[in-house]
Design a protein around this motif. Sequence first.
Motif, PDB file in Angstrom:
ATOM      1  N   GLU A   1       1.252  -1.453  -0.275  1.00 50.85           N
ATOM      2  CA  GLU A   1      -0.263   0.011  -0.211  1.00 50.85           C
ATOM      3  C   GLU A   1       0.778   1.047  -0.136  1.00 50.85           C
ATOM      4  O   GLU A   1       0.313   2.482  -0.067  1.00 50.85           O
ATOM      5  N   LEU A   2       1.974   1.251   1.023  1.00 48.69           N
ATOM      6  CA  LEU A   2       3.180   2.003   0.596  1.00 48.69           C
ATOM      7  C   LEU A   2       3.822   2.636  -0.326  1.00 48.69           C
ATOM      8  O   LEU A   2       3.525   4.015  -1.209  1.00 48.69           O
ATOM      9  N   PHE A   3       4.401   1.907  -1.310  1.00 49.81           N
ATOM     10  CA  PHE A   3       3.903   1.893  -3.177  1.00 49.81           C
ATOM     11  C   PHE A   3       3.303   2.173  -3.338  1.00 49.81           C
ATOM     12  O   PHE A   3       3.818   2.431  -4.562  1.00 49.81           O
ATOM     13  N   ALA A   4       1.717   1.623  -3.606  1.00 44.57           N
ATOM     14  CA  ALA A   4       1.227   1.770  -4.435  1.00 44.57           C
ATOM     15  C   ALA A   4       0.740   4.176  -4.102  1.00 44.57           C
ATOM     16  O   ALA A   4       0.926   4.404  -5.241  1.00 44.57           O
ATOM     17  N   PHE A   5       0.705   3.794  -3.019  1.00 47.56           N
ATOM     18  CA  PHE A   5       0.786   5.710  -3.168  1.00 47.56           C
ATOM     19  C   PHE A   5       2.081   6.308  -3.814  1.00 47.56           C
ATOM     20  O   PHE A   5       1.444   7.394  -4.206  1.00 47.56           O
TER      21      PHE A   5
ATOM     22  N   ALA B   1      -3.869  15.711   5.751  1.00 49.86           N
ATOM     23  CA  ALA B   1      -5.636  15.825   5.312  1.00 49.86           C
ATOM     24  C   ALA B   1      -5.770  15.242   4.133  1.00 49.86           C
ATOM     25  O   ALA B   1      -6.287  14.150   4.020  1.00 49.86           O
ATOM     26  N   LEU B   2      -5.393  15.836   3.363  1.00 51.40           N
ATOM     27  CA  LEU B   2      -5.220  15.645   1.639  1.00 51.40           C
ATOM     28  C   LEU B   2      -4.625  14.282   1.442  1.00 51.40           C
ATOM     29  O   LEU B   2      -5.094  12.831   0.540  1.00 51.40           O
ATOM     30  N   ALA B   3      -2.941  13.356   1.990  1.00 50.79           N
ATOM     31  CA  ALA B   3      -2.855  12.257   2.334  1.00 50.79           C
ATOM     32  C   ALA B   3      -3.964  11.592   2.839  1.00 50.79           C
ATOM     33  O   ALA B   3      -4.486  10.314   2.110  1.00 50.79           O
ATOM     34  N   GLU B   4      -4.395  11.773   3.599  1.00 54.26           N
ATOM     35  CA  GLU B   4      -5.421  10.460   3.813  1.00 54.26           C
ATOM     36  C   GLU B   4      -7.104  10.684   2.975  1.00 54.26           C
ATOM     37  O   GLU B   4      -7.878   9.272   2.628  1.00 54.26           O
ATOM     38  N   ARG B   5      -6.945  11.867   2.521  1.00 56.55           N
ATOM     39  CA  ARG B   5      -8.838  11.443   1.869  1.00 56.55           C
ATOM     40  C   ARG B   5      -7.773  10.981   0.122  1.00 56.55           C
ATOM     41  O   ARG B   5      -8.589  10.483  -0.187  1.00 56.55           O
ATOM     42  N   LEU B   6      -6.671  10.615  -0.260  1.00 57.96           N
ATOM     43  CA  LEU B   6      -5.807  10.095  -0.967  1.00 57.96           C
ATOM     44  C   LEU B   6      -6.205   8.647  -1.140  1.00 57.96           C
ATOM     45  O   LEU B   6      -6.781   7.947  -2.287  1.00 57.96           O
ATOM     46  N   LEU B   7      -5.912   7.939   0.340  1.00 56.18           N
ATOM     47  CA  LEU B   7      -5.555   7.174   0.842  1.00 56.18           C
ATOM     48  C   LEU B   7      -7.302   6.365   1.021  1.00 56.18           C
ATOM     49  O   LEU B   7      -7.325   4.708   0.960  1.00 56.18           O
TER      50      LEU B   7
ATOM     51  N   GLY C   1     -10.032   4.629   0.999  1.00 57.98           N
ATOM     52  CA  GLY C   1     -10.960   3.437   0.862  1.00 57.98           C
ATOM     53  C   GLY C   1      -9.726   2.687  -0.136  1.00 57.98           C
ATOM     54  O   GLY C   1     -10.310   1.496  -0.986  1.00 57.98           O
ATOM     55  N   LYS C   2      -8.394   3.380  -0.618  1.00 59.45           N
ATOM     56  CA  LYS C   2      -7.579   2.203  -0.745  1.00 59.45           C
ATOM     57  C   LYS C   2      -6.753   1.702  -0.027  1.00 59.45           C
ATOM     58  O   LYS C   2      -6.276   0.685  -0.648  1.00 59.45           O
ATOM     59  N   ALA C   3      -6.821   1.690   1.071  1.00 58.61           N
ATOM     60  CA  ALA C   3      -5.327   1.314   2.022  1.00 58.61           C
ATOM     61  C   ALA C   3      -6.251   1.281   3.437  1.00 58.61           C
ATOM     62  O   ALA C   3      -7.118   1.766   4.102  1.00 58.61           O
ATOM     63  N   SER C   4      -5.250   0.831   4.338  1.00 55.30           N
ATOM     64  CA  SER C   4      -5.818   0.260   5.415  1.00 55.30           C
ATOM     65  C   SER C   4      -5.655   1.355   6.726  1.00 55.30           C
ATOM     66  O   SER C   4      -4.377   2.270   6.563  1.00 55.30           O
ATOM     67  N   LYS C   5      -6.129   1.482   7.647  1.00 54.21           N
ATOM     68  CA  LYS C   5      -5.777   2.224   8.689  1.00 54.21           C
ATOM     69  C   LYS C   5      -4.217   2.621   8.894  1.00 54.21           C
ATOM     70  O   LYS C   5      -3.748   3.279   9.950  1.00 54.21           O
ATOM     71  N   GLN C   6      -4.004   1.507   9.114  1.00 53.17           N
ATOM     72  CA  GLN C   6      -2.308   1.062   9.126  1.00 53.17           C
ATOM     73  C   GLN C   6      -1.456   1.991   8.475  1.00 53.17           C
ATOM     74  O   GLN C   6      -0.872   2.634   8.988  1.00 53.17           O
ATOM     75  N   THR C   7      -1.507   2.160   7.344  1.00 54.75           N
ATOM     76  CA  THR C   7      -1.175   2.692   6.311  1.00 54.75           C
ATOM     77  C   THR C   7      -1.586   4.083   6.609  1.00 54.75           C
ATOM     78  O   THR C   7      -0.052   4.996   5.667  1.00 54.75           O
ATOM     79  N   VAL C   8      -2.807   4.101   6.505  1.00 58.23           N
ATOM     80  CA  VAL C   8      -2.788   5.502   6.724  1.00 58.23           C
ATOM     81  C   VAL C   8      -2.040   6.946   7.779  1.00 58.23           C
ATOM     82  O   VAL C   8      -1.646   6.990   7.959  1.00 58.23           O
TER      83      VAL C   8
END
Length: 263
Positions: free
Chosen positions: A116-120, A146-152, A154-161
Amino acid sequence: MGSASREALARSVQALAGLGSKADLATAEDLFAAGRVVADSAQLRSVLSDPSAPAEGKAALVQRVFGSLSAPAVELLTVVAGQRWSDQDDVLAAIEELGIRSIAASAPRNVDIPGELFAFGGAVTSDAELELALRSKLADPEAKAALAERLLAGKASKQTVAIARQLVLQPRGRSIRESLRDAARIVAAQYGQTIATVVTATPLPAEQAERLRASLAAKYGELKLNEVVDPAILGGLRVQVGDDVIDGSVASRLTELRLQLAG
């Protein structure tokens, strides 16, 4: 890191392992918050990284400043404060690493945090305006988080966020690409894995990627592939595992040929 900091970090990671399931996502959030407080205070950074300061005094300082945080976070911060560090930046790096490791250790194993980090990272670096928005020193840190959170969402876990939010709030002079790569390396290390970055001109078919992973694993042990598509290499592939680089790209071979012809 200098040798003193490497030893200090190893002892700090050992202390984290000793906490077992007590260290979790909440612990990580507390550590991240503490790290940002330390980063904003020259006095705190100076005292915590001072090898001549008594360990008891530094432990008391941690309790006074961070006593409201969770017990596991305070315990880890006390361990960090009691170590000998090469410089102040290493203290900040260690606190962040302990937070990332806490997240990795407590996350369900079906959560692919490095992936997920690589994808982001790929999404950010493929969009120049987005990358600029996340790394701008003029932008409000909370707005960038906040921008990073919006981008992630539904696409990443809460851990990655949580990790991405920390990296945006406290870049420590790193680009977003560097910080995400460092975080993925730390997560992989917590899982006993190594990161192998594979650069190709076009995406590798799944079967070929798996054969490559198995081949590299035979030499380097358990690892995680970070696949990067870069048309500039023209063809072939470039692999980096730690300090080892295997460059079989067409662009590299053409460069070598040009040097031979010029010589």
